[in-house]
Every structure is written in C-alpha cells, then in structure tokens.
Design an enzyme around this catalytic site. Sequence first.
Site, PDB file in Angstrom:
ATOM      1  N   ASP A 243       3.171  12.191  -3.601  1.00 16.07           N
ATOM      2  CA  ASP A 243       4.374  11.872  -2.838  1.00 16.07           C
ATOM      3  C   ASP A 243       5.637  12.355  -3.530  1.00 16.07           C
ATOM      4  O   ASP A 243       5.607  12.806  -4.677  1.00 16.07           O
ATOM      5  CB  ASP A 243       4.454  10.363  -2.570  1.00 16.07           C
ATOM      6  CG  ASP A 243       4.168   9.511  -3.812  1.00 16.07           C
ATOM      7  OD1 ASP A 243       4.164  10.048  -4.933  1.00 16.07           O
ATOM      8  OD2 ASP A 243       3.940   8.300  -3.651  1.00 16.07           O
TER       9      ASP A 243
ATOM     10  N   ASP B 184       3.160  -4.466  -3.075  1.00 16.09           N
ATOM     11  CA  ASP B 184       2.833  -4.865  -1.697  1.00 16.09           C
ATOM     12  C   ASP B 184       1.519  -4.230  -1.213  1.00 16.09           C
ATOM     13  O   ASP B 184       1.216  -4.248  -0.017  1.00 16.09           O
ATOM     14  CB  ASP B 184       3.989  -4.509  -0.740  1.00 16.09           C
ATOM     15  CG  ASP B 184       4.272  -3.000  -0.679  1.00 16.09           C
ATOM     16  OD1 ASP B 184       3.600  -2.230  -1.396  1.00 16.09           O
ATOM     17  OD2 ASP B 184       5.173  -2.609   0.096  1.00 16.09           O
TER      18      ASP B 184
ATOM     19  N   HIS C  15       0.740  -0.987  -1.471  1.00 12.23           N
ATOM     20  CA  HIS C  15       0.799   0.416  -1.037  1.00 12.23           C
ATOM     21  C   HIS C  15       0.101   1.336  -2.028  1.00 12.23           C
ATOM     22  O   HIS C  15       0.022   1.040  -3.214  1.00 12.23           O
ATOM     23  CB  HIS C  15       2.237   0.868  -0.746  1.00 12.23           C
ATOM     24  CG  HIS C  15       3.139   1.094  -1.921  1.00 12.23           C
ATOM     25  ND1 HIS C  15       4.346   0.451  -2.077  1.00 12.23           N
ATOM     26  CD2 HIS C  15       3.036   1.930  -2.983  1.00 12.23           C
ATOM     27  CE1 HIS C  15       4.926   0.875  -3.183  1.00 12.23           C
ATOM     28  NE2 HIS C  15       4.155   1.768  -3.761  1.00 12.23           N
TER      29      HIS C  15
HETATM   30  C1  GLP Z   1       5.527   4.077  -6.466  1.00 13.20           C
HETATM   31  C2  GLP Z   1       4.601   5.266  -6.219  1.00 13.20           C
HETATM   32  C3  GLP Z   1       3.172   4.839  -6.186  1.00 13.20           C
HETATM   33  C4  GLP Z   1       2.873   3.995  -7.402  1.00 13.20           C
HETATM   34  C5  GLP Z   1       3.684   2.736  -7.386  1.00 13.20           C
HETATM   35  C6  GLP Z   1       3.414   1.817  -8.558  1.00 13.20           C
HETATM   36  O1  GLP Z   1       5.864   3.397  -5.321  1.00 13.20           O
HETATM   37  N1  GLP Z   1       4.900   5.974  -5.006  1.00 13.20           N
HETATM   38  O2  GLP Z   1       2.346   5.991  -6.151  1.00 13.20           O
HETATM   39  O3  GLP Z   1       1.501   3.680  -7.446  1.00 13.20           O
HETATM   40  O4  GLP Z   1       5.028   3.124  -7.408  1.00 13.20           O
HETATM   41  O5  GLP Z   1       4.166   2.228  -9.663  1.00 13.20           O
HETATM   42  P1  GLP Z   1       3.923   1.765 -11.148  1.00 13.20           P
HETATM   43  O6  GLP Z   1       2.739   2.517 -11.617  1.00 13.20           O
HETATM   44  O7  GLP Z   1       5.162   2.185 -11.886  1.00 13.20           O
HETATM   45  O8  GLP Z   1       3.736   0.310 -11.132  1.00 13.20           O
END
Ligand code: GLP
Length: 245
Positions: free
Chosen positions: A68, A136, A138
Amino acid sequence: MFRIIIKDTKEELNAEAFKLVKEVLDTKEQPVLGLATGSSPVGLYELMIKDHKENGTSYKNVLTWNLDEYVGIPRTHEQSYWTFMRKNLFDYIDIPEENTHVPVGDAEDEEAECRKYEQSMEGHPVDLQVLGIGSDGHIAFNEPGTSFDSVTHIVDLEESTINDNARFFDNDPTKVPKQAISQGLATIMRAKKIVLFATGENKADAVKGMISGPVTTDCPASILQDHQDVTILLDHAAASKLKNF
Ligand code: GLP
C-alpha cells in the site's frame, strides 16, 4: 491454516520470519516477496540486510510488491511508504530498483494506477507475503467493511488508523493522509504463503478476531482463516486475549 508462534521477544519473532524469507530466497529462481510497512516488519528487514552484508545473499533476481501507499503525498515525502522501503530495506540490499513495486500515491488518475498495479502482479504470484495488522483488524489498508473480493483500490482511512499512524506525522492526526491505495483482500489471499506479525496489547482484540472470531468483513484479517498457509507471529501481549494459549 494458521501456524501460531508466540515468543517472549521481538527478536525471536523476527528470526522466525527471517527463516521463511530465507527459504523462499534459497529455493526459488525468481523469488517474489510481498512486503509491508509499519513498525512490525522493521526487525525482519534488519535481519535481511545483515544476512545480505555478512553472507552475500543476493536480491538481484528478487521481485517485490508492496501492499500500500498513502494517497496525496509524493514518493519523496519522508513518510511515504516508498521512502520507508528505501530507508528500511532497498537502499541496503542489491535489489534492482525496477524489481521493486510500490503503488504510486500521487498518480493523476488514481483508478488507473490501481488497475495498473494489480496488472503488474499478474504472472508473478507472491511466494511469501509479509503482513502486519491494524488495531481495527485491517491488513494492508483494507479497513473493516472491505469486500473479500477486493483488488487494488482507493481506501478512506478509519479515524482509528489515522490516529494510530499520527506518530509518524509529528503526532498530529491532521497531517496524516486521509486516503491510501491498497492491495485488496483478494490480492493478498493469492499469496502462496503469508507471515503476519502482531505485537503489543493494542493488537490483542484484532488478533482474537482474526484467529478465533467469525470470518467477517468486520475484521478484515479474519479472511486469513481461509488461507492454506499463514504463520502468525505474536508476543504475549498480542496473544493475551486468545483462549488456550
Ligand atoms: C498501517 C499499514 C499496515 C500495517 C499497520 C500496522 O496501517 N498500512 O500494513 O500492518 O499499519 O502497523 P504497525 O506494524 O506499525 O503496528
């Protein structure tokens, strides 16, 4: 099918993920890695860099596709995911730039960019997809409610995601882009293998939903229950709401 690994430290989890990456690099002629941003995979990328430096593991034949990118900021913005990948991995290994793919977040025609990105993956099935998970539930930027059939698309970010990611934008949610371009859930599910990191208490609910909740678009990561090969790497805090662990 889930293989769940719970360890005391982030280092141990990184080492587990690295084993999976190394297996792909060692066994495939043209390995295809699906890469993620966020804090979760950073330690894994450090191990990949260390191994490249110390053991000469080459990435010349490796292809990568990232999940992304934020919409509305240029690639060169210090918080773009393109910049993140350069600073945390690509600048320190021998991967040719043309082998790396990150969606373009400031394309003039966003819909065309989504189609182009999805098409670029055709014929290159991802051998191993690295994932994190949002608080959440995702994955990539597929927020709750995203269709399981989704392919690369433009996403409106949830307020919780904007707040979670404000730490990268001077702790100021108003500076966080409100949209992103993201591989869809169907895109991610095409990967042959998946390795997902989740650490910390604020991931515990999402982890519970992913592993033991119903398969529902309310928790996008729950779609992974239908994938044949997912390794889930957890610390004790992220695993704290699971029963029988
Ligand atoms: C963002 C990214 C995700 C990632 C998430 C969690 O929203 N788009 O791909 O998994 O953050 O991030 P972190 O690994 O910093 O907790």
